[in-house]
Design a protein around this motif. Sequence first.
Motif, PDB file in Angstrom:
ATOM      1  N   TYR A 236     -27.700   5.145 -14.741  1.00  0.00           N
ATOM      2  CA  TYR A 236     -27.386   6.303 -15.597  1.00  0.00           C
ATOM      3  C   TYR A 236     -28.075   7.562 -15.051  1.00  0.00           C
ATOM      4  O   TYR A 236     -27.477   8.630 -15.005  1.00  0.00           O
ATOM      5  N   PHE A 237     -29.336   7.429 -14.633  1.00  0.00           N
ATOM      6  CA  PHE A 237     -30.078   8.567 -14.075  1.00  0.00           C
ATOM      7  C   PHE A 237     -29.387   9.106 -12.822  1.00  0.00           C
ATOM      8  O   PHE A 237     -29.296  10.318 -12.626  1.00  0.00           O
ATOM      9  N   GLU A 238     -28.899   8.183 -11.973  1.00  0.00           N
ATOM     10  CA  GLU A 238     -28.200   8.596 -10.737  1.00  0.00           C
ATOM     11  C   GLU A 238     -26.927   9.376 -11.059  1.00  0.00           C
ATOM     12  O   GLU A 238     -26.582  10.324 -10.369  1.00  0.00           O
ATOM     13  N   GLU A 239     -26.259   8.966 -12.138  1.00  0.00           N
ATOM     14  CA  GLU A 239     -24.992   9.615 -12.512  1.00  0.00           C
ATOM     15  C   GLU A 239     -25.222  10.919 -13.280  1.00  0.00           C
ATOM     16  O   GLU A 239     -24.320  11.745 -13.394  1.00  0.00           O
ATOM     17  N   ASN A 240     -26.438  11.109 -13.818  1.00  0.00           N
ATOM     18  CA  ASN A 240     -26.766  12.323 -14.594  1.00  0.00           C
ATOM     19  C   ASN A 240     -28.079  12.934 -14.079  1.00  0.00           C
ATOM     20  O   ASN A 240     -29.055  13.058 -14.823  1.00  0.00           O
ATOM     21  N   PRO A 241     -28.112  13.330 -12.800  1.00  0.00           N
ATOM     22  CA  PRO A 241     -29.388  13.774 -12.196  1.00  0.00           C
ATOM     23  C   PRO A 241     -29.969  15.038 -12.817  1.00  0.00           C
ATOM     24  O   PRO A 241     -31.194  15.183 -12.882  1.00  0.00           O
ATOM     25  N   ASN A 243     -30.032  15.994 -15.950  1.00  0.00           N
ATOM     26  CA  ASN A 243     -30.751  15.694 -17.197  1.00  0.00           C
ATOM     27  C   ASN A 243     -31.910  14.732 -16.994  1.00  0.00           C
ATOM     28  O   ASN A 243     -32.709  14.527 -17.912  1.00  0.00           O
ATOM     29  N   ASN A 244     -31.998  14.139 -15.800  1.00  0.00           N
ATOM     30  CA  ASN A 244     -33.031  13.124 -15.563  1.00  0.00           C
ATOM     31  C   ASN A 244     -33.685  13.332 -14.198  1.00  0.00           C
ATOM     32  O   ASN A 244     -33.556  12.490 -13.300  1.00  0.00           O
ATOM     33  N   PRO A 245     -34.396  14.452 -13.993  1.00  0.00           N
ATOM     34  CA  PRO A 245     -35.012  14.717 -12.684  1.00  0.00           C
ATOM     35  C   PRO A 245     -36.081  13.680 -12.350  1.00  0.00           C
ATOM     36  O   PRO A 245     -36.837  13.233 -13.227  1.00  0.00           O
ATOM     37  N   LEU A 246     -36.135  13.295 -11.080  1.00  0.00           N
ATOM     38  CA  LEU A 246     -37.060  12.259 -10.631  1.00  0.00           C
ATOM     39  C   LEU A 246     -38.512  12.627 -10.919  1.00  0.00           C
ATOM     40  O   LEU A 246     -39.311  11.766 -11.304  1.00  0.00           O
ATOM     41  N   LYS A 316     -40.605  14.838  -2.194  1.00  0.00           N
ATOM     42  CA  LYS A 316     -40.858  16.230  -1.783  1.00  0.00           C
ATOM     43  C   LYS A 316     -40.688  16.419  -0.276  1.00  0.00           C
ATOM     44  O   LYS A 316     -41.087  17.449   0.276  1.00  0.00           O
ATOM     45  N   GLY A 317     -40.133  15.366   0.384  1.00  0.00           N
ATOM     46  CA  GLY A 317     -39.816  15.503   1.808  1.00  0.00           C
ATOM     47  C   GLY A 317     -40.861  14.993   2.765  1.00  0.00           C
ATOM     48  O   GLY A 317     -40.685  15.076   3.987  1.00  0.00           O
ATOM     49  N   VAL A 318     -41.959  14.451   2.252  1.00  0.00           N
ATOM     50  CA  VAL A 318     -43.028  13.954   3.132  1.00  0.00           C
ATOM     51  C   VAL A 318     -42.624  12.575   3.672  1.00  0.00           C
ATOM     52  O   VAL A 318     -42.529  11.608   2.926  1.00  0.00           O
ATOM     53  N   GLY A 319     -42.376  12.502   4.975  1.00  0.00           N
ATOM     54  CA  GLY A 319     -42.001  11.231   5.606  1.00  0.00           C
ATOM     55  C   GLY A 319     -40.659  10.705   5.152  1.00  0.00           C
ATOM     56  O   GLY A 319     -40.389   9.514   5.221  1.00  0.00           O
ATOM     57  N   ASN A 320     -39.792  11.593   4.672  1.00  0.00           N
ATOM     58  CA  ASN A 320     -38.469  11.163   4.185  1.00  0.00           C
ATOM     59  C   ASN A 320     -37.467  12.284   4.436  1.00  0.00           C
ATOM     60  O   ASN A 320     -37.669  13.403   3.989  1.00  0.00           O
ATOM     61  N   SER A 321     -36.409  11.969   5.143  1.00  0.00           N
ATOM     62  CA  SER A 321     -35.425  13.022   5.443  1.00  0.00           C
ATOM     63  C   SER A 321     -34.060  12.739   4.843  1.00  0.00           C
ATOM     64  O   SER A 321     -33.246  13.638   4.711  1.00  0.00           O
ATOM     65  N   SER A 322     -33.822  11.485   4.443  1.00  0.00           N
ATOM     66  CA  SER A 322     -32.442  11.167   4.043  1.00  0.00           C
ATOM     67  C   SER A 322     -32.296  10.385   2.745  1.00  0.00           C
ATOM     68  O   SER A 322     -31.212  10.335   2.173  1.00  0.00           O
ATOM     69  N   VAL A 323     -33.373   9.772   2.244  1.00  0.00           N
ATOM     70  CA  VAL A 323     -33.234   8.910   1.062  1.00  0.00           C
ATOM     71  C   VAL A 323     -33.098   9.766  -0.196  1.00  0.00           C
ATOM     72  O   VAL A 323     -33.896  10.673  -0.432  1.00  0.00           O
ATOM     73  N   SER A 324     -32.087   9.477  -1.023  1.00  0.00           N
ATOM     74  CA  SER A 324     -31.845  10.258  -2.240  1.00  0.00           C
ATOM     75  C   SER A 324     -32.869   9.916  -3.318  1.00  0.00           C
ATOM     76  O   SER A 324     -33.535   8.878  -3.245  1.00  0.00           O
ATOM     77  N   ASP A 325     -32.968  10.791  -4.348  1.00  0.00           N
ATOM     78  CA  ASP A 325     -33.879  10.533  -5.466  1.00  0.00           C
ATOM     79  C   ASP A 325     -33.540   9.225  -6.167  1.00  0.00           C
ATOM     80  O   ASP A 325     -34.431   8.458  -6.565  1.00  0.00           O
ATOM     81  N   GLY A 326     -32.237   8.952  -6.317  1.00  0.00           N
ATOM     82  CA  GLY A 326     -31.813   7.721  -6.981  1.00  0.00           C
ATOM     83  C   GLY A 326     -32.283   6.483  -6.226  1.00  0.00           C
ATOM     84  O   GLY A 326     -32.763   5.514  -6.825  1.00  0.00           O
ATOM     85  N   GLU A 327     -32.150   6.522  -4.885  1.00  0.00           N
ATOM     86  CA  GLU A 327     -32.589   5.394  -4.064  1.00  0.00           C
ATOM     87  C   GLU A 327     -34.106   5.238  -4.100  1.00  0.00           C
ATOM     88  O   GLU A 327     -34.627   4.116  -4.142  1.00  0.00           O
ATOM     89  N   LEU A 328     -34.823   6.356  -4.092  1.00  0.00           N
ATOM     90  CA  LEU A 328     -36.284   6.302  -4.168  1.00  0.00           C
ATOM     91  C   LEU A 328     -36.736   5.638  -5.467  1.00  0.00           C
ATOM     92  O   LEU A 328     -37.642   4.795  -5.466  1.00  0.00           O
ATOM     93  N   LEU A 329     -36.083   6.014  -6.580  1.00  0.00           N
ATOM     94  CA  LEU A 329     -36.456   5.430  -7.871  1.00  0.00           C
ATOM     95  C   LEU A 329     -36.110   3.946  -7.903  1.00  0.00           C
ATOM     96  O   LEU A 329     -36.885   3.126  -8.415  1.00  0.00           O
ATOM     97  N   ARG A 330     -34.959   3.604  -7.325  1.00  0.00           N
ATOM     98  CA  ARG A 330     -34.545   2.194  -7.304  1.00  0.00           C
ATOM     99  C   ARG A 330     -35.565   1.349  -6.518  1.00  0.00           C
ATOM    100  O   ARG A 330     -35.960   0.263  -6.944  1.00  0.00           O
TER     101      ARG A 330
END
Length: 338
Positions: A236-241, A243-246, A316-330
């Motif tokens: 749900y968070f991924e589909e409604n980013p 309203n649900n910031p990481l 915030k981009g430290v050591g990560n260039s491509s992973v989305s917020d949804g994937e990080l939370l997962r």
Amino acid sequence: MAKEVTYEEIVRNLRNKVYAPVYFLMGEEDYYIDRISDYIIDTVLTDTEKEFNLTVLYGSDTDIATIINAAKRYPMMSKYQVVAVREAQAIRNLDELVYYLQKPLESTILVMCYKHGALDRRKKLVAELEKAGVLFESKKLKDAQLPGFITSYLKRKQVEIEPKASEMMAEFVGTDLNRMAGELEKLVITLPAGQRRITPEQIERNIGISKDYNNFELRNALIEKDVLKANRIIKYFEENPKNNPLQVTLAVLFNFFANLMLVYYAPDKSDRGIAAHLGLRSPWQAKDYENAMKRYTGVKVMQIVGAIRQCDAKSKGVGNSSVSDGELLRELVYFILH
């Protein structure tokens, strides 16, 4: 050291018309400073008396000599005059107020609003303020204290709130108490006629938070180690980013697991002991920590706190260039649950 005066004590005295000649209101939390100063301005003088006996000054536009001169005036056709100084933190040579404090006028109520900080308590000014009037420090509430604030605020309006609804509001608004008061007022206004209880459904309708898919429910799913529920919420968070910031989710999870870490060191692990150790207003708030202790070891909690910090850095981009917020939370939730 003098006993710290509370907001409730000040308001009780003001309602009973027991006034001090000086109120020095300081601290990081604007809400209580605004409430006390507004109450004095609104209630001490009648509308007619205010014309001649109310002076409002701003620290950025005045100096200490002007404030002292205003305070030394006598009221006209009134028992009191009120001198309110907003933005007192901007005044230079504030220590010179000591000369007035040594012999303040009983007919003047001087209100100094000193925001975004506090005086050094070793200063002579502090000692004189404590002798001459009321020195009040308005401290920021901890996240764990917010549900208690919400319940107390609504109780004064003769309105109850369900515990889940209270947690939803705390998570959604955060520790900005002026904003929280505004949102609670909206909820009170939208209550149907004859209803005096706020439910999660009402918050969902009027504030826009999902009662089933929010950070509070995600936290509960992690406490219960409910994998299915946690994954539904992440989807749900991924589909409604919007309203649900990481960042908000990470803050909620960090606060909970950091507090859980502290609970392992609590000398008394009963409801009351945990509540006292964490500064919670009510023992029922300790239940979540008791439940989590049954499912997570102290070592695992330390690892979780580290993983949340790492996830925050990656977001915030430290050591990560491509992973989305949804994937990080997962990834983070998978680590927490396994």
